[in-house]
Design a protein around this motif. Structure first.
Motif, PDB file in Angstrom:
ATOM      1  N   ARG A  21       0.836  -1.196   0.000  1.00  0.00           N
ATOM      2  CA  ARG A  21       0.000   0.000   0.000  1.00  0.00           C
ATOM      3  C   ARG A  21       0.875   1.252   0.000  1.00  0.00           C
ATOM      4  N   LYS A  22       0.363   2.301  -0.589  1.00  0.00           N
ATOM      5  CA  LYS A  22       1.059   3.582  -0.536  1.00  0.00           C
ATOM      6  C   LYS A  22       1.004   4.104   0.897  1.00  0.00           C
ATOM      7  N   PRO A  23       2.139   4.474   1.474  1.00  0.00           N
ATOM      8  CA  PRO A  23       2.120   4.982   2.849  1.00  0.00           C
ATOM      9  C   PRO A  23       1.175   6.169   2.995  1.00  0.00           C
ATOM     10  N   ASP A  24       0.411   6.146   4.073  1.00  0.00           N
ATOM     11  CA  ASP A  24      -0.545   7.207   4.375  1.00  0.00           C
ATOM     12  C   ASP A  24       0.193   8.290   5.171  1.00  0.00           C
ATOM     13  N   ALA A  25       0.591   9.355   4.467  1.00  0.00           N
ATOM     14  CA  ALA A  25       1.420  10.390   5.093  1.00  0.00           C
ATOM     15  C   ALA A  25       0.729  11.030   6.295  1.00  0.00           C
ATOM     16  N   ALA A  26      -0.571  11.262   6.194  1.00  0.00           N
ATOM     17  CA  ALA A  26      -1.306  11.892   7.299  1.00  0.00           C
ATOM     18  C   ALA A  26      -1.345  10.970   8.511  1.00  0.00           C
ATOM     19  N   ARG A  27      -1.563   9.672   8.266  1.00  0.00           N
ATOM     20  CA  ARG A  27      -1.600   8.699   9.359  1.00  0.00           C
ATOM     21  C   ARG A  27      -0.234   8.605  10.041  1.00  0.00           C
ATOM     22  N   ILE A  28       0.828   8.573   9.251  1.00  0.00           N
ATOM     23  CA  ILE A  28       2.178   8.488   9.810  1.00  0.00           C
ATOM     24  C   ILE A  28       2.486   9.724  10.645  1.00  0.00           C
ATOM     25  N   GLU A  29       2.133  10.902  10.124  1.00  0.00           N
ATOM     26  CA  GLU A  29       2.365  12.134  10.874  1.00  0.00           C
ATOM     27  C   GLU A  29       1.571  12.128  12.175  1.00  0.00           C
ATOM     28  N   SER A  30       0.345  11.591  12.117  1.00  0.00           N
ATOM     29  CA  SER A  30      -0.501  11.535  13.312  1.00  0.00           C
ATOM     30  C   SER A  30       0.105  10.646  14.394  1.00  0.00           C
ATOM     31  N   LEU A  73       3.226   9.638  14.736  1.00  0.00           N
ATOM     32  CA  LEU A  73       4.488  10.202  15.239  1.00  0.00           C
ATOM     33  C   LEU A  73       4.194  11.343  16.219  1.00  0.00           C
ATOM     34  N   GLY A  74       3.142  12.110  15.940  1.00  0.00           N
ATOM     35  CA  GLY A  74       2.746  13.154  16.879  1.00  0.00           C
ATOM     36  C   GLY A  74       2.270  12.581  18.202  1.00  0.00           C
ATOM     37  N   LYS A  75       1.512  11.474  18.136  1.00  0.00           N
ATOM     38  CA  LYS A  75       0.995  10.849  19.355  1.00  0.00           C
ATOM     39  C   LYS A  75       2.120  10.352  20.261  1.00  0.00           C
ATOM     40  N   VAL A  76       3.228   9.910  19.668  1.00  0.00           N
ATOM     41  CA  VAL A  76       4.336   9.407  20.488  1.00  0.00           C
ATOM     42  C   VAL A  76       5.379  10.499  20.758  1.00  0.00           C
ATOM     43  N   GLY A  77       5.035  11.741  20.410  1.00  0.00           N
ATOM     44  CA  GLY A  77       5.896  12.872  20.750  1.00  0.00           C
ATOM     45  C   GLY A  77       7.124  13.029  19.878  1.00  0.00           C
ATOM     46  N   LEU A  78       7.044  12.580  18.627  1.00  0.00           N
ATOM     47  CA  LEU A  78       8.216  12.641  17.749  1.00  0.00           C
ATOM     48  C   LEU A  78       7.956  13.425  16.464  1.00  0.00           C
ATOM     49  N   ALA A  79       6.989  14.326  16.503  1.00  0.00           N
ATOM     50  CA  ALA A  79       6.694  15.098  15.298  1.00  0.00           C
ATOM     51  C   ALA A  79       7.923  15.861  14.810  1.00  0.00           C
ATOM     52  N   ASN A  80       8.755  16.303  15.740  1.00  0.00           N
ATOM     53  CA  ASN A  80       9.945  17.080  15.371  1.00  0.00           C
ATOM     54  C   ASN A  80      11.161  16.200  15.088  1.00  0.00           C
ATOM     55  N   ARG A  81      10.965  14.871  15.123  1.00  0.00           N
ATOM     56  CA  ARG A  81      12.073  13.948  14.866  1.00  0.00           C
ATOM     57  C   ARG A  81      11.787  13.060  13.649  1.00  0.00           C
ATOM     58  N   ARG A  82      10.818  13.442  12.861  1.00  0.00           N
ATOM     59  CA  ARG A  82      10.361  12.558  11.782  1.00  0.00           C
ATOM     60  C   ARG A  82      11.458  12.245  10.761  1.00  0.00           C
ATOM     61  N   ASP A  83      12.425  13.170  10.604  1.00  0.00           N
ATOM     62  CA  ASP A  83      13.484  12.964   9.612  1.00  0.00           C
ATOM     63  C   ASP A  83      14.773  12.409  10.218  1.00  0.00           C
ATOM     64  N   HIS A  84      14.762  12.113  11.515  1.00  0.00           N
ATOM     65  CA  HIS A  84      15.960  11.605  12.176  1.00  0.00           C
ATOM     66  C   HIS A  84      16.121  10.105  11.923  1.00  0.00           C
ATOM     67  N   MET A  85      17.365   9.692  11.796  1.00  0.00           N
ATOM     68  CA  MET A  85      17.684   8.276  11.653  1.00  0.00           C
ATOM     69  C   MET A  85      17.758   7.637  13.040  1.00  0.00           C
ATOM     70  N   PRO A  86      17.586   6.307  13.139  1.00  0.00           N
ATOM     71  CA  PRO A  86      17.678   5.650  14.448  1.00  0.00           C
ATOM     72  C   PRO A  86      18.964   5.980  15.204  1.00  0.00           C
ATOM     73  N   GLY A  87      20.074   6.061  14.506  1.00  0.00           N
ATOM     74  CA  GLY A  87      21.354   6.359  15.155  1.00  0.00           C
ATOM     75  C   GLY A  87      21.428   7.764  15.732  1.00  0.00           C
ATOM     76  N   GLN A  88      20.486   8.616  15.363  1.00  0.00           N
ATOM     77  CA  GLN A  88      20.441   9.989  15.876  1.00  0.00           C
ATOM     78  C   GLN A  88      19.449  10.133  17.027  1.00  0.00           C
ATOM     79  N   MET A  89      18.879   9.006  17.461  1.00  0.00           N
ATOM     80  CA  MET A  89      17.866   9.049  18.514  1.00  0.00           C
ATOM     81  C   MET A  89      18.276   8.212  19.714  1.00  0.00           C
ATOM     82  N   SER A  90      17.750   8.581  20.876  1.00  0.00           N
ATOM     83  CA  SER A  90      17.989   7.798  22.090  1.00  0.00           C
ATOM     84  C   SER A  90      17.206   6.494  22.030  1.00  0.00           C
ATOM     85  N   GLY A  91      17.503   5.587  22.964  1.00  0.00           N
ATOM     86  CA  GLY A  91      16.766   4.332  23.033  1.00  0.00           C
ATOM     87  C   GLY A  91      15.281   4.554  23.214  1.00  0.00           C
TER      88      GLY A  91
END
Length: 255
Positions: free
Chosen positions: A122-131, A133-151
């Protein structure tokens, strides 16, 4: 279909038995377990090492086939499904969160959350993904790679990925095992919110009484059998029950 009276169960196991090995080396991992996980609830699955916790989760999620008994997800019987059918069901109706975050290191947070959608063709649902990520408090980290994030942030991405497809149930296997206490509480709070605000169903295997206290109910396994449950568990009540189960096992082993 599910049995009458169990319509509220997102997942149900009926008489599930699972053994490994044969003859003298046979190990009974689950000895005819019957249990339901109601829709919109958070259940902790607990028990000593070797009690059958992980086997129960694997059978419930269609990752392992029971030797006897049945497993249903939203009334759909898993027993007898082909591997292709099980793969599709897991992809569409089940979310997973593990102790190891299992993120793809070459993908950023948004891309990792989109993986289940892409695997489903399926084509990724951009609105759903943004939603999510916002719910888990990562709206401002959407473009970060795993290596740039804490555990803790990586586990948040894993939770967002599990939520992205709107699954019938999320199975979490020691989701806070690799996190410090403060971060673990934040992650557990997110899981609790997914149940309270979104009606998600979560089944979490854990050994941690503090983690179990975020659940509506804790069920206990011992030697592949149900050994009781606690509603509205607290860290103290869970720890006391685990101590009793451990003492019972020691007495049985000494006979």
């Amino acid at each position: 279909m599910d049995r009458p009276g169990n319509e509220g169960d997102a997942v149900r196991l009926e008489g599930v038995r699972k053994t490994y090995g044969a003859g003298d080396s046979e190990v009974v991992a689950l000895a005819g377990v019957t249990v339901g996980f109601a829709q919109g609830t958070f259940t902790a699955v607990m028990g000593p090492s070797g009690s059958g916790k992980s086997t129960l989760l694997h059978c419930a999620a269609g990752l392992d086939q029971p030797d006897a008994g049945s497993v249903t997800i939203e009334g759909v019987e898993l027993t007898g499904m082909s591997e292709n059918e099980l793969t599709k069901l897991r992809r569409d109706r089940i979310g997973f969160v593990f102790q190891a975050f299992n993120l793809l290191p070459a993908l950023n947070a948004t891309q990792n959350v989109a993986v289940p959608m892409r695997l489903a063709g399926r084509k990724p649902d951009a609105a759903r993904i943004e939603s999510v990520l916002g719910k888990v408090g990562l709206a401002n980290r959407r473009d970060h790679m795993p290596g740039q994030m804490s555990g803790g942030q990586q586990q948040r991405v894993a939770i967002a990925r599990a939520l992205a497809t709107g699954p019938a149930v999320i199975f979490a296997d020691e989701p806070t095992g690799a996190l410090d206490t403060s971060t673990a509480r934040e992650v557990l709070g997110l899981l609790r919110d997914a149940v309270d605000k979104d009606g998600q169903t979560i089944v979490m295997v854990t050994h941690d009484p503090m983690a179990a206290s975020y659940a509506d109910k804790a069920i206990f396994l011992a030697d592949g059998r149900l050994a009781g449950e606690l509603r509205s568990p607290t860290p103290d009540s869970v720890a006391e029950r685990m101590t009793r189960i451990g003492a019972w096992q020691e007495r049985v082993a000494a006979r």
